[in-house]
Design an enzyme around this catalytic site. Structure first.
Site, PDB file in Angstrom:
ATOM      1  N   SER A 695       0.805  -1.213   0.000  1.00 21.84           N
ATOM      2  CA  SER A 695       0.000   0.000   0.000  1.00 21.84           C
ATOM      3  C   SER A 695       0.846   1.275   0.000  1.00 21.84           C
ATOM      4  CB  SER A 695      -0.941   0.009   1.216  1.00 21.84           C
ATOM      5  OG  SER A 695      -0.194   0.054   2.415  1.00 21.84           O
ATOM      6  N   LYS A 738      -6.147   4.796   8.043  1.00 18.76           N
ATOM      7  CA  LYS A 738      -4.949   5.495   7.573  1.00 18.76           C
ATOM      8  C   LYS A 738      -5.196   6.993   7.470  1.00 18.76           C
ATOM      9  CE  LYS A 738      -3.073   1.510   5.098  1.00 18.76           C
ATOM     10  NZ  LYS A 738      -2.792   0.879   3.794  1.00 18.76           N
TER      11      LYS A 738
END
Length: 843
Positions: A695, A738
């Site tokens: 990611s 996040k």
């Protein structure tokens, strides 16, 4: 419908502050659009809320609790199919992650199916009088096994009381004495006859410790040996001849003694059996009549009667002291213990229908039963001896026979002996009770008993995760042959009117199950929003019953604390916040490290080759995001990107894959005509744990492009997303956590209005952000951008055009891609010049 209402609401009057903030947000969005394809997301796109009035009820009291699980039609159909298949090899493996409520759902569903099914028979073990080491397994109609055991127990108590009394009766004693006297008198008469005959011949019959002997007499006295030896030889021979003849007759009489004694014993045995038969028949008459309709049981009871009658002498020496029949335990008496019935399975204490058994500890003994060499409860003589049926202990397969047995796959496979025994039982269709050490050579010889197998008709339902299923499928060839039905449980359902209504009933069923207060529509709406966040998809709802139930019960607690009659949205929200707070120590510690400057994270300014990536930290069931600085350095080299994490073995395979992919992107885009003569290093700064996942590959590529183009990146933005070799930015997991992790850092330092997070366009549908972030975006103090390609992102981060190839096949010189191409060409030229000079020097 919800989004349409939001659009209409935008035209409603706003406060001056809100209007100005949204104007700034729109201006910033249009400014970004002019330099890149990045899109600033509107507040409505950051969280999908639920209007409580749209749910159509006031509290869950107005709803019927769900009677079937929501969104699990496929799994339940698979389970029904497996249960309906009569074959032994169509057992069921239920697949699903922990916390989905699959165990509860399956148990509830099986209970309904089982209630409508036929009740299987009882099973008992009884003594096999032909071969005591092989106890017989007998089936009875449901509920009659316990009755047989109790009836026979009472009958044996009666036998223990009446049989000794019969043997001590006057009539029996008189008949016994008559037999004894008859045989004793017969032998005494024969001996007396020979004594008289011998006396007439002056021969004495003497009884000694060694038996009978004869000696000559004179005047009624025995002649001493020395006197006898002085007699003339002819006289001695005459005496010896007479003695020899008499001894022959005496031996004949004595030889007939054992035969006579045998006949005496036979007559006594007949007498004993004749006397006992009536007492035994009378004691067993009730139980024999009650089970005359069951041939196998009737045959066993006939065997009990015959065996008791044949061995009745063992009760001869028992005093009839008036012991209480009701308190006497035949299991404590070695003479009666063999006749007792061992009830292996009894259905009399269960509801009608097939059994559903849950085995939490699947050991070999717990699964198939075992032979207990001693019986601690009795400690009586003979307990644990060969032929003792009471030492047979049943297992879960016995109790589940005719129904279903549920186990956790991981626990079962962790006990190889149990797993192998289960497979043997399913293949053979029989339950074999084994010793504690399991089967093996000579096992039957070493066990006190080897019971007959019991026919097995059961469905095994194993629970596990997908990796458990794959592991067993790959490592055990028998698994696929025996477990042919996979019931795959979903963790989410799509948002729809029907599913929204079903979710409300789902909550109502939890309220009923846990005896909670009703939940207001606002509380259900807030719980649905949390379920969407748990699903990581705004268009889906999580149906992880365990987690949802936990939130609901905690909210009920906070509702009690507030002295409310119903649980509200505020209670749901507090439960969520309190759960987070209890698990939040690690996140707070990391947050503090950033705030104090221990962990370096910039939230303003611009830097070349430096970017804020976002990582996900998992602590048990709690996860949170944290920013991580990634830096890139480039220089002349031989075409290699050094992933420092991988070099020091802190990079996982997926992270290493991401770095290799971004190298493929560079080569495919910029090295079609020239070699990649660069060397680069990439690293997660201040990272001391394993870095895994791809990611951060987009952020790593942006840092590398920045270093190559000498184009500084905006530090007030953080980036998450993976890339492919064509430059597409791909979705990642944990997007909400996040974003929230970087927002918290920025909020702690003060929101400037320019800060934000860049996410993949494909992650828009996963956004279910906290309300405070949505408010900050609405007020223009924070921004969430979405990008589809690397060019979208690099343009947003640098403020420069990404650059596209013109007709000449080259990028614009002032674009980021143009600068990168120029740097790489310069490296290639220098590398070639260096190689030529080196070759010339060598010449």
């Amino acid at each position: 419908m919800f989004f349409k209402r939001l659009t209409k609401n935008k035209s409603a009057p706003k406060s001056p502050h809100t209007a100005d903030a949204e104007t700034r947000s729109e201006q910033k969005s249009s400014s970004s659009a002019s330099t890149s394809g990045a899109q600033a997301l509107s507040p409505a796109e950051l969280r999908r809320t639920v209007d409580p009035t749209s749910l159509g009820f006031k509290t869950t009291d107005n709803l019927d609790p769900a009677t079937s699980p929501i969104g699990q039609d496929r799994a339940l159909k698979a389970i029904n199919f497996g249960l309906s298949m009569k074959a032994r090899d169509f057992n069921v493996f239920v697949v699903g992650p922990p916390g989905t409520g699959k165990s509860t759902v399956v148990r509830s569903h099986l209970a309904k199916v089982a209630a409508a099914s036929q009740t299987p028979p009882d099973w008992v073990y009884v003594t096999n009088f032909d071969d005591p080491r092989r106890p017989r397994a007998l089936a009875l109609p449901p509920g009659r096994g316990r009755a047989l055991s109790q009836s026979l127990l009472e009958a044996l108590r009666e036998v223990a009381a009446t049989l000794p009394a019969a043997f001590q009766s006057g009539d029996y004693q008189a008949r016994r004495r008559a037999i004894e006297e008859e045989f004793r008198a017969s032998q005494d008469d024969a001996l007396e006859t020979i004594r008289i005959k011998a006396a007439q011949q002056n021969i004495a019959v003497l009884r000694t410790p060694l038996g009978y002997g004869m000696a000559p007499m004179h005047d009624g006295k025995v002649v001493k040996p020395d006197v006898f030896n002085q007699l003339p030889e002819s006289m001695r021979r005459d005496v010896e001849t007479r003695v020899s003849a008499l001894q022959t007759e005496l031996e004949t009489i004595l030889a007939s003694g054992p035969k006579a004694d045998k006949e005496r014993r036979r007559q006594l045995a007949e007498l004993n059996q004749d006397v006992s038969r009536h007492a035994i028949e009378e004691a067993l008459d009730a139980v024999s009549s009650a089970f005359a309709d069951l041939p196998d049981i009737a045959a066993f009871l006939a065997g009990v009667e015959q065996h008791l009658t044949a061995t009745c002498e063992q009760f001869l020496d028992t005093p009839a002291n008036g012991r209480a029949v009701t308190s006497f335990d035949p299991a404590q008496d070695a003479r009666l213990r063999r006749y007792l019935v061992n009830v292996v399975v009894s259905r009399d204490d269960e509801k009608s229908g097939a059994p559903v058994i849950d085995l939490a500890n699947p050991t070999l003994a717990n699964l198939v039963g075992h032979i207990d060499p001693l019986t601690p409860s009795t400690g009586s003589p003979g307990s644990g001896s060969a032929g003792d049926v009471l030492i047979i202990r049943p297992g879960a397969l016995h109790r589940a026979n005719g129904g279903a047995l549920l186990m956790e796959a991981r626990q079962l496979s962790a006990v190889p002996a149990a797993w192998e025994a289960l497979k043997r039982a399913l293949k053979s269709g029989e339950i074999v009770v084994e010793g504690l050490d399991g089967p093996g050579p000579g096992a039957v010889a070493t066990q006190p008993v080897a019971p007959e197998p019991i026919p097995l008709l059961v469905k095994i339902v194993l629970f596990g995760q997908a990796e458990h299923f794959s592991e067993l499928e790959q490592t055990d060839p028998d698994f696929s042959r025996l477990f042919k039905v996979q019931a795959d449980f979903d963790t989410t359902v799509a948002r729809s009117k029907d599913n929204d209504e079903a979710f409300g009933q789902f909550v109502a069923s939890m309220v009923a199950t846990h005896d909670l207060k009703p939940v207001e529509a606002s509380g259900v709406a807030r719980l649905m929003e949390e379920a969407a966040r748990m699903a990581e998809d705004r268009d889906k709802l999580s149906i992880e019953a365990g987690r949802i139930s936990d939130i609901l019960r905690e909210a009920d607690y906070w509702s009690d604390s507030a002295d409310r009659k119903a649980t509200t949205a505020d209670d749901i929200l507090r439960a969520i916040k309190e759960r987070t707070r209890r698990a939040d120590r690690s996140r707070e510690h990391i947050q503090e490290s950033v705030e104090r400057g221990i962990v370096l994270v910039d939230t303003d300014g611009k830097k070349i080759g430096q970017i804020n990536a976002l990582s996900l930290i998992q602590k048990g069931a709690f996860s949170f995001g944290r920013p991580a600085r990634i830096t890139a350095r480039v220089h002349l080299g031989q075409g290699r990107v050094t992933d420092i994490e991988r070099e020091v073995k802190l990079g996982g395979p997926l992270h290493s894959k991401g770095v290799m992919i971004l190298w493929g992107y560079l080569a495919g885009r910029f090295a079609q005509e020239i070699p990649l003569a660069l060397a680069a290093t990439l690293v997660f700064e201040q990272s001391y744990d394993t870095v895994e996942g791809d990611s951060a590959s987009a952020a790593e590529l942006f840092a590398l492009l920045s270093a190559l183009a000498d184009a500084p990146l905006r530090q007030e933005l953080a980036v998450t997303g993976s890339v492919n070799q064509w430059g597409d930015v791909q979705a990642i997991g944990g997007v909400n956590e996040k974003i929230e992790g970087f927002f918290d850092v920025c909020a702690a330092r003060g929101l400037t209005g320019t800060q934000g997070v860049v996410i993949p366009e494909a992650n828009r549908q996963h956004l279910m952000l906290r309300e405070d972030i949505v408010d900050a975006v609405r007020e223009g103090r924070f921004t969430i951008y979405s990008i589809k390609t690397v060019d979208d992102g690099i343009a947003l981060l640098t403020g420069l055009e990404a650059g596209t190839k013109g007709d000449d096949g080259r990028f614009g010189t002032e674009s980021v891609n143009g600068r990168v191409a120029a740097k790489l060409k310069a490296y290639a030229d220098r590398s070639r010049t260096f190689a030529l000079s080196r070759d010339g020097a060598g010449a």
